[in-house]
Design an enzyme around this catalytic site. Structure first.
Site, PDB file in Angstrom:
ATOM      1  N   GLU A   1      70.828  12.601 -10.160  1.00  0.00           N
ATOM      2  CA  GLU A   1      69.369  12.575 -10.315  1.00  0.00           C
ATOM      3  C   GLU A   1      68.633  12.596  -8.986  1.00  0.00           C
ATOM      4  OE1 GLU A   1      67.615   8.200 -10.684  1.00  0.00           O
ATOM      5  OE2 GLU A   1      68.879   8.692 -12.401  1.00  0.00           O
TER       6      GLU A   1
ATOM      7  N   GLU B   1      68.392  19.065 -32.201  1.00  0.00           N
ATOM      8  CA  GLU B   1      68.027  18.877 -33.603  1.00  0.00           C
ATOM      9  C   GLU B   1      67.167  20.024 -34.146  1.00  0.00           C
ATOM     10  OE1 GLU B   1      69.004  16.750 -35.742  1.00  0.00           O
ATOM     11  OE2 GLU B   1      69.897  15.122 -34.588  1.00  0.00           O
TER      12      GLU B   1
END
Length: 270
Positions: free
Chosen positions: A112, A81
């Protein structure tokens, strides 16, 4: 102090399957109200980290977010953004997720759990002491994130974190830890809920404050935003009209000429 994962503790609610729709959503809402108050308690921690981020970026460094699952996606969302909102390079704020871009949409098995891949992913960007890395993990135990921060520390790269457990391995390996303690989730262990909301609120604070400090905002307006669609062009025209007290036609003419709200205002005042 002993490390206790409050994010994994049993929900304060039980027999969820017997609840009505209204009871479920009202209960979720009740839990969600905890989040901004928990964030408020951590403002001193957030301020310390943001001061460091601002300093790094003012001196030519970059901000990296690194996470897995929901945490990784939230970091990528915040990073993505920044260019359209503040007109900065895509290379200024960078989000990395365990498993790579494929993991943005679909979980990548065991990604992960790697104790080496986080650092390898950072090295692809030629990371250096000029940069800062923020690890994001609700649990505070994600190996991909924790070990990436450990390697950053060894290489004199500043580190921060956003987690929702106190005294976690991630916090202990971050120079600027942020701990937002939101307690057990409505759905036991579903840290995409309150914990995810808390992380999003903090991420909003980090980049918005940083970009204001870097001069990417004028007054309270996004004058450096990318004019990438009709809505944003219309917003830009209104900004110019309000700032220069000119007509819509004059504002549009300036915007078409200078391709930037900021430049349109600067040249319009001459």
């Amino acid at each position: 102090m002993d490390f206790i994962k409050t994010t994994e503790q049993d929900s304060h609610y039980n027999h969820l399957e017997k609840m009505s729709i209204n009871e479920i959503i009202a209960s979720i809402n009740s839990e969600d109200k905890i989040v901004p108050l928990a964030v408020e308690k951590s403002i001193p921690q957030i301020e310390l980290l943001v001061k460091n981020v601002v300093g790094k970026l003012k001196n030519g460094g970059r901000l990296f977010y690194i996470g897995a699952g929901t945490s990784g996606r939230l970091g990528i969302l915040d990073a993505s953004e920044c260019p359209p909102t503040f007109g900065v390079s895509h290379d200024l704020v960078i989000g990395l997720i365990a498993g790579g871009d494929a993991a943005i949409r679909k979980a990548v098995e065991n990604a992960e759990d790697s104790t080496t891949q986080g650092w390898e992913d950072l090295k692809k960007y030629n990371i250096s002491e000029k940069d800062i890395v923020i690890g994001i993990a609700a649990s505070g135990t994600t190996p991909y994130v924790v070990h990436a921060l450990k390697q950053c520390n060894k290489n004199n790269i500043d580190t921060g974190c956003i987690t929702c457990n106190k005294n976690s391995p991630l916090s202990l390996n971050a120079q600027f830890p942020i701990e937002i303690i939101v307690g057990p989730e409505f759905l036991t262990g579903s840290s995409r809920m309150k914990a995810g909301t808390a992380q999003k609120l903090v991420l909003n604070m980090i980049t918005t404050t940083t970009m204001i400090q870097l001069g990417r905002v004028r007054g309270n307006k996004m004058v450096d935003m990318q004019l990438s669609n009709d809505k944003l062009v219309d917003r830009g025209i209104k900004m110019i009209m309000n700032e220069l007290k000119v007509s819509e036609e004059e504002a549009l003419k300036l915007l078409q000429e200078y391709k930037s709200v900021r430049q349109s205002i600067i040249h319009g005042k001459k």
